[in-house]
Design a protein around this motif. Structure first.
Motif, short mmCIF file in Angstrom:
data_model
loop_
_atom_site.label_atom_id
_atom_site.label_comp_id
_atom_site.label_asym_id
_atom_site.label_seq_id
_atom_site.Cartn_x
_atom_site.Cartn_y
_atom_site.Cartn_z
N VAL A 99 0.84 -1.20 0.00
CA VAL A 99 0.00 0.00 0.00
C VAL A 99 0.87 1.25 0.00
O VAL A 99 0.58 2.23 -0.71
CB VAL A 99 -0.95 0.00 1.22
CG1 VAL A 99 -1.62 1.36 1.39
CG2 VAL A 99 -2.01 -1.08 1.05
N GLY A 104 -0.08 2.33 -3.53
CA GLY A 104 -1.40 2.92 -3.32
C GLY A 104 -1.51 4.36 -3.75
O GLY A 104 -1.95 5.21 -2.97
N HIS A 105 -1.14 4.65 -5.00
CA HIS A 105 -1.14 6.03 -5.50
C HIS A 105 -1.64 6.05 -6.94
O HIS A 105 -1.67 5.03 -7.63
CB HIS A 105 0.26 6.64 -5.45
CG HIS A 105 0.99 6.41 -4.17
ND1 HIS A 105 0.77 7.17 -3.03
CD2 HIS A 105 1.94 5.50 -3.83
CE1 HIS A 105 1.56 6.73 -2.06
NE2 HIS A 105 2.27 5.71 -2.52
N THR A 117 -5.53 1.35 -7.18
CA THR A 117 -6.45 1.39 -6.06
C THR A 117 -5.81 0.74 -4.84
O THR A 117 -4.90 -0.08 -4.94
CB THR A 117 -7.75 0.66 -6.40
OG1 THR A 117 -7.48 -0.73 -6.58
CG2 THR A 117 -8.38 1.22 -7.67
N ILE A 118 -6.31 1.10 -3.66
CA ILE A 118 -5.81 0.50 -2.42
C ILE A 118 -6.07 -1.00 -2.40
O ILE A 118 -5.21 -1.79 -1.96
CB ILE A 118 -6.47 1.17 -1.19
CG1 ILE A 118 -6.04 2.64 -1.08
CG2 ILE A 118 -6.10 0.42 0.09
CD1 ILE A 118 -4.58 2.85 -0.77
N SER A 119 -7.23 -1.42 -2.89
CA SER A 119 -7.54 -2.85 -2.87
C SER A 119 -6.58 -3.64 -3.76
O SER A 119 -6.15 -4.75 -3.40
CB SER A 119 -8.98 -3.09 -3.33
OG SER A 119 -9.17 -2.65 -4.66
N ALA A 164 -3.51 -2.73 -4.41
CA ALA A 164 -2.23 -2.70 -3.70
C ALA A 164 -2.21 -3.74 -2.59
O ALA A 164 -1.20 -4.42 -2.39
CB ALA A 164 -1.97 -1.30 -3.15
N VAL A 165 -3.31 -3.87 -1.86
CA VAL A 165 -3.40 -4.87 -0.79
C VAL A 165 -3.25 -6.27 -1.38
O VAL A 165 -2.60 -7.14 -0.78
CB VAL A 165 -4.73 -4.74 -0.02
CG1 VAL A 165 -4.93 -5.93 0.92
CG2 VAL A 165 -4.75 -3.44 0.77
N THR A 201 -4.02 2.77 4.87
CA THR A 201 -3.86 3.91 3.97
C THR A 201 -2.37 4.14 3.77
O THR A 201 -1.54 3.50 4.42
CB THR A 201 -4.51 5.16 4.56
OG1 THR A 201 -3.82 5.53 5.77
CG2 THR A 201 -5.99 4.92 4.90
N THR A 202 -2.05 5.08 2.91
CA THR A 202 -0.63 5.37 2.68
C THR A 202 0.04 5.83 3.97
O THR A 202 1.14 5.37 4.32
CB THR A 202 -0.49 6.46 1.60
OG1 THR A 202 -1.10 6.01 0.39
CG2 THR A 202 0.98 6.75 1.32
N SER A 235 0.18 2.98 6.62
CA SER A 235 1.17 1.99 6.21
C SER A 235 2.58 2.46 6.52
O SER A 235 3.44 1.67 6.94
CB SER A 235 1.03 1.69 4.72
OG SER A 235 -0.20 1.09 4.43
#
Length: 533
Positions: free
Chosen positions: A346, A350-351, A355-357, A359-360, A489-490, A493
């Motif tokens: 993330v 995550g940028h 998407t964050i999902s 990245a996860v 979140t960034t 994390s």
């Protein structure tokens, strides 16, 4: 072990800079093109020249060329100068022709590594491949220059040169973010967008190659074209390299299977395909590249010289010291990746258009790769034992076993697992294959040198795992607390990695130092000595 530690420290510093900037490069590119269709197209095109380079020359560099150059420098009246010049001339011609042919065959090569791609996605991959494939020549020349530098005990430049490549690519990714309106959409990507990504990628390798060639010149190498193949040792090289080419071909077949299955999974679930696997694999390679590669690079020329002098005891000691030194850092790194993988992904990915999902998901794949870190590193160390003897046959058979296990388990994962878990299954298959491969390789290498001090090494590694458990527990507690407090979140994390990763590694060093693990004590002493200056 002190010589190995000093050489490893020099290389580790450069490799750390290379991997950190590589992290930033990967993050910028992921933010620019994402992990959907355009990201998959770029990653396939980017990977193809690396595969072809390995097939043509990469596989024989460490297994064949380095030991032969070491022998030439020891036994030839001119210290191996003419031999190195003939070798460089031969490599330039071979790689130049390969680059031209591969560009002409780009559509066929892309189709080979993808799962029935059509339309804009296939055309983008082919266009990118045509821009990126010429780097085969520059990649190979730079790698050969780096190998010759290593035989002269010049380890810094090969480790620092990739930083220049990463910086170029970071600029390319940032420019794409600013000037392109396509984002991660492969349909909206214009020819100019693809040219920026493709030419920029090749430009980074050109800069890296020039840096290595300049360093080789400063080390005393003077290139003079020598077109005669007499004196290159093609007969011996061919006999020895035949098995190396078999090894590389087998490994690339395994990679082809994984790529086909991963791209197929990506067609079913966006963001859970080849790009997710590729990005997670790059992160998994960070601790191996910083720690193990540095030690391996220093080990091979020394073990080759010991074998040439008939000192098998020195080979055993060099190997055992290398394994303990590598694992003293790889073991905690692997456990921390298994815990903190999602936070790492993330923070890096995550940028932008990621998407964050998604990245996860990359982080979940990375957690599984964390299990493979120790067996993969030990397997690579074991291969250098065979290479120091000029034995390339045994690694080829070991590779065949590895690929058979990996391909079989990967196919089962593709057929049995739900679509979203296929890439995780591919990472698990990779892990199991190296666990079994390392066991078989250990037995064969032990027979070759009359023992590898297995009990002592196993005891040391067991202690390292026990000492690393409190660090993993601390990281897990921080991760749970951070997720409950703010989710992933960034920013959270970053906090989780600073607290869980940073404090976890600090705790490991403290406990290991008190447990009197000598390899960790040596590392602490080296760092303390540098700081004290």
């Amino acid at each position: 072990m002190s010589r190995l530690l000093r050489a490893g420290a020099i290389m580790a510093a450069g490799t750390m800079a290379s991997r950190v900037t590589g992290f930033l490069r990967t993050a910028v590119l992921a933010a620019a093109i994402g992990t959907a269709a355009l990201g998959d197209a770029y990653n396939v095109a980017y990977t193809i020249p690396l595969i072809l380079f390995e097939l043509l020359i990469g596989g024989v560099l460490s297994s064949v060329i380095v030991p032969m150059v070491v022998r030439a420098r020891h036994h030839d009246p001119d210290g191996g100068t003419v031999y190195e010049q003939r070798l460089m001339t031969f490599a330039i011609l071979l790689l130049g022709v390969a680059a031209v042919v591969s560009v002409l065959l780009a559509p066929l090569i892309v189709d080979l590594y993808t799962d029935d791609w059509t339309g804009a996605k296939r055309e983008a991959a082919i266009t990118l491949a045509r821009f990126i494939l010429p780097q085969i020549a520059f990649f190979g020349i730079g790698a050969l220059a780096g190998a010759i530098l290593n035989t002269r005990d010049r380890f810094a430049a090969p480790m620092w040169a990739p930083v220049l490549n990463n910086l170029v690519m970071i600029v390319v990714g940032l420019v794409y973010l600013v000037v392109s309106g396509a984002g991660s959409s492969v349909e909206a990507a214009t020819p100019s967008d693809l040219a920026l990504l493709g030419i920029g990628t090749t430009a980074g390798i050109v800069v890296q190659c020039l840096a290595l060639v300049i360093s080789l010149h400063r080390a005393g190498f003077r290139f003079r074209p020598r077109f005669g193949v007499r004196g290159v040792g093609l007969g011996e090289m061919g006999r020895t390299a035949a098995w190396t080419f078999a090894y590389v071909g087998i490994m690339q077949f395994g990679f082809w299977v994984t790529t086909k299955l991963a791209t197929g999974a990506g067609d079913r679930v966006s963001g859970a395909g080849n790009s997710a696997y590729a990005y997670a694999y790059q992160l998994f390679q960070l601790p191996y590249g910083v720690i193990a590669v540095s030690v391996i690079t220093a080990m091979l020329p020394r073990m080759s010289r010991s074998v040439a002098d008939g000192q098998l005891g020195q080979v055993r000691e060099e190997f055992a010291s290398g394994v303990r030194l590598v694992c003293s850092m790889i073991i905690p790194a692997g456990l921390l990746l298994m815990v903190l993988g999602p936070a790492v992904a993330v923070l890096i990915f995550g940028h932008g258009n990621m998407t964050i999902s998604n990245a996860v998901y990359i982080g979940n794949v990375l957690q599984i790769f964390g299990l493979a870190l120790v067996p993969f590193s030990i397997f690579q160390l074991l291969l250098r034992v065979f290479y120091s003897f000029g034995d390339t046959r045994t690694p080829a058979f070991l590779a065949a076993g590895n690929v058979a296990v990996n391909a079989l388990l990967s196919l089962v994962s593709y057929l049995v697992l739900p679509d979203r878990y296929i890439v995780m299954g591919l990472a698990c298959s990779y892990t199991v294959s190296y666990m079994t491969g390392a066991g078989f390789a250990w037995v064969r290498a032990s027979r070759k040198v009359g023992g590898l001090d297995g009990r002592r090494v196993a005891g040391a590694l067991t202690r390292m795992y026990l000492v690393a458990l409190p660090a993993a527990g601390l990281a897990l507690a921080v991760l749970w607390g951070g997720e409950r407090w703010a989710g992933l979140t960034t920013f959270s994390s970053l906090v989780i990695l600073a607290a869980g990763g940073g404090l976890g590694m600090l705790l490991y060093f403290v406990v290991a130092h008190r447990a009197r693990i000598p390899e960790v004590g040596s590392l602490v002493g080296l760092v303390a000595g540098r700081v004290g200056r």
